[in-house]
Write a protein that holds these residues in place. Structure first.
Motif, PDB file in Angstrom:
ATOM      1  N   ILE A  59      17.935   2.394  -0.971  1.00 33.56           N
ATOM      2  CA  ILE A  59      16.861   3.347  -0.636  1.00 33.56           C
ATOM      3  C   ILE A  59      16.636   2.926   0.996  1.00 33.56           C
ATOM      4  N   GLN A  60      16.569   4.052   1.735  1.00 31.25           N
ATOM      5  CA  GLN A  60      16.199   3.817   3.062  1.00 31.25           C
ATOM      6  C   GLN A  60      14.612   4.131   3.449  1.00 31.25           C
ATOM      7  N   PRO A  61      13.682   3.120   3.424  1.00 28.50           N
ATOM      8  CA  PRO A  61      12.432   3.400   3.375  1.00 28.50           C
ATOM      9  C   PRO A  61      11.870   4.443   4.606  1.00 28.50           C
ATOM     10  N   GLN A  62      11.180   5.427   4.561  1.00 30.48           N
ATOM     11  CA  GLN A  62      10.509   6.148   5.380  1.00 30.48           C
ATOM     12  C   GLN A  62       9.239   5.566   6.088  1.00 30.48           C
ATOM     13  N   SER A  63       9.137   5.698   7.318  1.00 24.72           N
ATOM     14  CA  SER A  63       7.864   5.312   8.106  1.00 24.72           C
ATOM     15  C   SER A  63       6.791   6.142   8.052  1.00 24.72           C
ATOM     16  N   ILE A  64       5.401   5.312   8.261  1.00 25.10           N
ATOM     17  CA  ILE A  64       4.307   6.266   8.307  1.00 25.10           C
ATOM     18  C   ILE A  64       4.225   7.406   9.483  1.00 25.10           C
ATOM     19  N   ALA A  65       4.873   6.664  10.661  1.00 21.29           N
ATOM     20  CA  ALA A  65       4.829   7.773  11.748  1.00 21.29           C
ATOM     21  C   ALA A  65       5.719   9.221  11.294  1.00 21.29           C
ATOM     22  N   THR A  66       6.709   9.125  10.357  1.00 21.45           N
ATOM     23  CA  THR A  66       7.356  10.314   9.968  1.00 21.45           C
ATOM     24  C   THR A  66       6.641  11.156   9.029  1.00 21.45           C
ATOM     25  N   ILE A 125       1.007  -1.145  -0.063  1.00 19.61           N
ATOM     26  CA  ILE A 125       0.071  -0.011   0.036  1.00 19.61           C
ATOM     27  C   ILE A 125       0.858   1.512   0.070  1.00 19.61           C
ATOM     28  N   ILE A 126       0.695   2.031  -0.895  1.00 17.11           N
ATOM     29  CA  ILE A 126       1.578   3.436  -1.172  1.00 17.11           C
ATOM     30  C   ILE A 126       0.852   4.580  -0.194  1.00 17.11           C
ATOM     31  N   GLY A 138       7.548  -0.595   3.320  1.00 19.39           N
ATOM     32  CA  GLY A 138       8.028   0.116   4.159  1.00 19.39           C
ATOM     33  C   GLY A 138       8.899  -0.510   5.236  1.00 19.39           C
ATOM     34  N   PRO A 139       9.424   0.459   6.159  1.00 19.00           N
ATOM     35  CA  PRO A 139      10.133  -0.360   7.366  1.00 19.00           C
ATOM     36  C   PRO A 139       9.684  -1.114   8.324  1.00 19.00           C
ATOM     37  N   LYS A 140       8.292  -1.003   8.084  1.00 22.85           N
ATOM     38  CA  LYS A 140       7.305  -1.524   9.361  1.00 22.85           C
ATOM     39  C   LYS A 140       6.100  -2.483   8.847  1.00 22.85           C
ATOM     40  N   VAL A 141       6.052  -3.484   9.404  1.00 20.51           N
ATOM     41  CA  VAL A 141       4.672  -4.444   9.138  1.00 20.51           C
ATOM     42  C   VAL A 141       3.609  -4.129   9.762  1.00 20.51           C
ATOM     43  N   LEU A 142       2.609  -3.503   9.557  1.00 17.64           N
ATOM     44  CA  LEU A 142       1.572  -3.248  10.554  1.00 17.64           C
ATOM     45  C   LEU A 142      -0.009  -4.161  10.032  1.00 17.64           C
ATOM     46  N   THR A 143      -0.685  -4.554  11.006  1.00 17.95           N
ATOM     47  CA  THR A 143      -2.004  -4.999  10.661  1.00 17.95           C
ATOM     48  C   THR A 143      -2.803  -3.870  10.345  1.00 17.95           C
ATOM     49  N   VAL A 194       4.342   1.700   2.265  1.00 18.88           N
ATOM     50  CA  VAL A 194       5.441   2.216   1.440  1.00 18.88           C
ATOM     51  C   VAL A 194       5.459   3.807   1.080  1.00 18.88           C
ATOM     52  N   TYR A 195       6.120   4.568   1.268  1.00 20.37           N
ATOM     53  CA  TYR A 195       6.182   6.084   0.930  1.00 20.37           C
ATOM     54  C   TYR A 195       6.492   6.168  -0.499  1.00 20.37           C
ATOM     55  N   VAL A 196       5.277   6.989  -1.086  1.00 20.81           N
ATOM     56  CA  VAL A 196       5.273   7.210  -2.498  1.00 20.81           C
ATOM     57  C   VAL A 196       6.557   7.764  -2.942  1.00 20.81           C
ATOM     58  N   GLY A 197       7.120   8.719  -1.986  1.00 23.44           N
ATOM     59  CA  GLY A 197       8.806   9.254  -2.461  1.00 23.44           C
ATOM     60  C   GLY A 197       9.827   8.005  -2.820  1.00 23.44           C
ATOM     61  N   ASP A 198       9.702   7.064  -1.680  1.00 25.77           N
ATOM     62  CA  ASP A 198      10.470   6.019  -2.024  1.00 25.77           C
ATOM     63  C   ASP A 198      10.370   4.985  -3.318  1.00 25.77           C
ATOM     64  N   VAL A 199       9.131   5.092  -3.665  1.00 27.98           N
ATOM     65  CA  VAL A 199       8.922   4.352  -4.905  1.00 27.98           C
ATOM     66  C   VAL A 199       9.196   5.049  -6.061  1.00 27.98           C
ATOM     67  N   ALA A 200       9.085   6.289  -6.061  1.00 29.13           N
ATOM     68  CA  ALA A 200       9.405   7.346  -6.995  1.00 29.13           C
ATOM     69  C   ALA A 200      10.990   7.164  -7.273  1.00 29.13           C
ATOM     70  N   GLU A 201      11.597   7.381  -6.054  1.00 31.77           N
ATOM     71  CA  GLU A 201      13.210   7.209  -6.244  1.00 31.77           C
ATOM     72  C   GLU A 201      13.260   6.057  -6.856  1.00 31.77           C
ATOM     73  N   ALA A 202      12.859   4.850  -6.479  1.00 33.34           N
ATOM     74  CA  ALA A 202      13.119   3.491  -6.921  1.00 33.34           C
ATOM     75  C   ALA A 202      12.927   3.552  -8.635  1.00 33.34           C
ATOM     76  N   VAL A 203      11.846   4.077  -9.093  1.00 32.33           N
ATOM     77  CA  VAL A 203      11.587   4.399 -10.448  1.00 32.33           C
ATOM     78  C   VAL A 203      12.626   4.987 -11.285  1.00 32.33           C
ATOM     79  N   ALA A 204      13.012   6.016 -10.608  1.00 32.53           N
ATOM     80  CA  ALA A 204      14.064   6.986 -11.083  1.00 32.53           C
ATOM     81  C   ALA A 204      15.360   6.248 -11.408  1.00 32.53           C
ATOM     82  N   ARG A 205      15.798   5.540 -10.327  1.00 36.77           N
ATOM     83  CA  ARG A 205      16.873   4.833 -10.242  1.00 36.77           C
ATOM     84  C   ARG A 205      17.069   3.554 -11.506  1.00 36.77           C
TER      85      ARG A 205
END
Length: 325
Positions: free
Chosen positions: A296-303, A158-159, A220-225, A193-204
């Motif tokens: 790429i260091q994934p960013q968390s939803i808390a951030t 989920i983005i 992302g960095p954390k698995v959540l229910t 997963v943060y959309v900015g991280d997905v975009a960076e992966a595409v750009a790379r």
């Protein structure tokens, strides 16, 4: 001696005017690429222009269901990115035509001009899935790799991000409803997963820094229910709501009715998808086909969530955050 300036690479982005698309376009523009955004309504893509320099971003009309428009859009391309997807079917927008036929059309068009290809799929894509969404996503991947063997395929969970349709939707629901539903008890696992991280992966991948012919799983960095996602959301918007488990059979009944709406809150196919966890597989993690494997260091939803969900607080941007317990 006169220096010969090299023309920047031309990247064609199908679906570039959407939620993920605008972030991909921004990441590519920062790298100096020329960008052609292929979308059904280029007249509604004006919001992309400020993301680059004058003339750097050009919206053009194209529809993955109409093959000649796809061929026209990729003329002169060095690389093609396909972001086109739908969450529910309506009118002529069917899962099979968009996810499978459309993916093959874009791949064949890219091959015809000798362009590289990056294709966005989804975690949970499975040829044997009972979900039409997940099955056609897998068929799209199959069509892409059959057409271009060194294509790069990304499967995000989920983005989330400023314009997402997940956290924004439930946060808006929390403004008016005293309860939030937990489909199937809310135990389905996600790896947002943060959309900015997905975009960076595409750009790379466009940079040529990602090995082709591979399927990468982005989480992302954390698995959540599902329940934990809702709890995190409520904490950010500082609202107390009752989280009510909804049995699968009740969810199916609700989806049968809600699915008739033009922009349904829930469909039976989505209920089917929620029966399966949406997390990065052990195989992908071991093979390093993840964000971390791409450097790429994934960013968390808390951030990230507080940066755009503040508007759903009772006093919006003026509400003072409560100190952590």
């Amino acid at each position: 001696m006169t220096e010969i300036l090299q023309t920047p690479k031309l990247v064609v982005v199908f679906g570039g005017s959407g939620f993920v698309g605008r972030h991909v376009v921004r990441a590519l523009a920062k790298r100096g690429y020329r960008i052609r955004v292929a979308c059904r309504r280029p007249d509604l893509a004006g919001h992309l222009q400020p993301l680059g320099n004058v003339g750097q971003i050009q919206p053009v009309q194209a529809n993955v269901r109409v093959r000649w428009s796809v061929d026209r859009a990729v003329q002169g391309a060095d690389h093609v990115v396909n972001l086109v997807a739908i969450l529910h079917q309506s009118g002529r927008q069917k899962f099979s035509t968009v996810h499978e036929f459309g993916a093959r059309a874009v791949a064949e068009a890219a091959r015809s001009v000798g362009a590289g290809l990056t294709h966005i799929s989804a975690l949970g894509a499975d040829l044997d899935s009972g979900s039409d969404y997940a099955r056609t996503k897998a068929l799209g991947e199959k069509a892409v790799l059959e057409t271009i063997r060194d294509a790069v395929i990304f499967r995000p969970s989920i983005i989330f991000g400023p314009e997402d349709s997940f956290f924004n939707r439930f946060a808006n629901m929390a403004r008016y409803s005293p309860v939030l539903p937990l489909i199937g008890g809310g135990q389905t696992k996600f790896q947002p997963v943060y959309v900015g991280d997905v975009a960076e992966a595409v750009a790379r991948s466009v940079d040529g820094k990602v090995d082709g012919g591979q399927i990468y799983e982005l989480g992302g960095p954390k698995v959540l229910t599902f329940k934990e996602c809702m709890e995190e959301l409520l904490d950010v918007i500082e609202r107390k709501r009752l989280l009510v488990p909804v049995p699968w059979w009740v969810a199916n009944m609700q989806a049968s009715i809600l699915g008739l709406l033009p922009n349904p809150l829930l469909t039976k196919d989505q209920v089917m998808q929620l029966r399966e966890h949406n997390i990065v597989s052990d195989a992908a993690a071991k093979a390093n086909r993840t964000l971390a494997g791409l450097g790429i260091q994934p960013q968390s939803i808390a951030t990230i969530l507080p940066s755009y969900l503040w508007r759903f607080r009772a006093a919006g941007q003026f509400q003072q955050r409560k100190p952590a317990a």
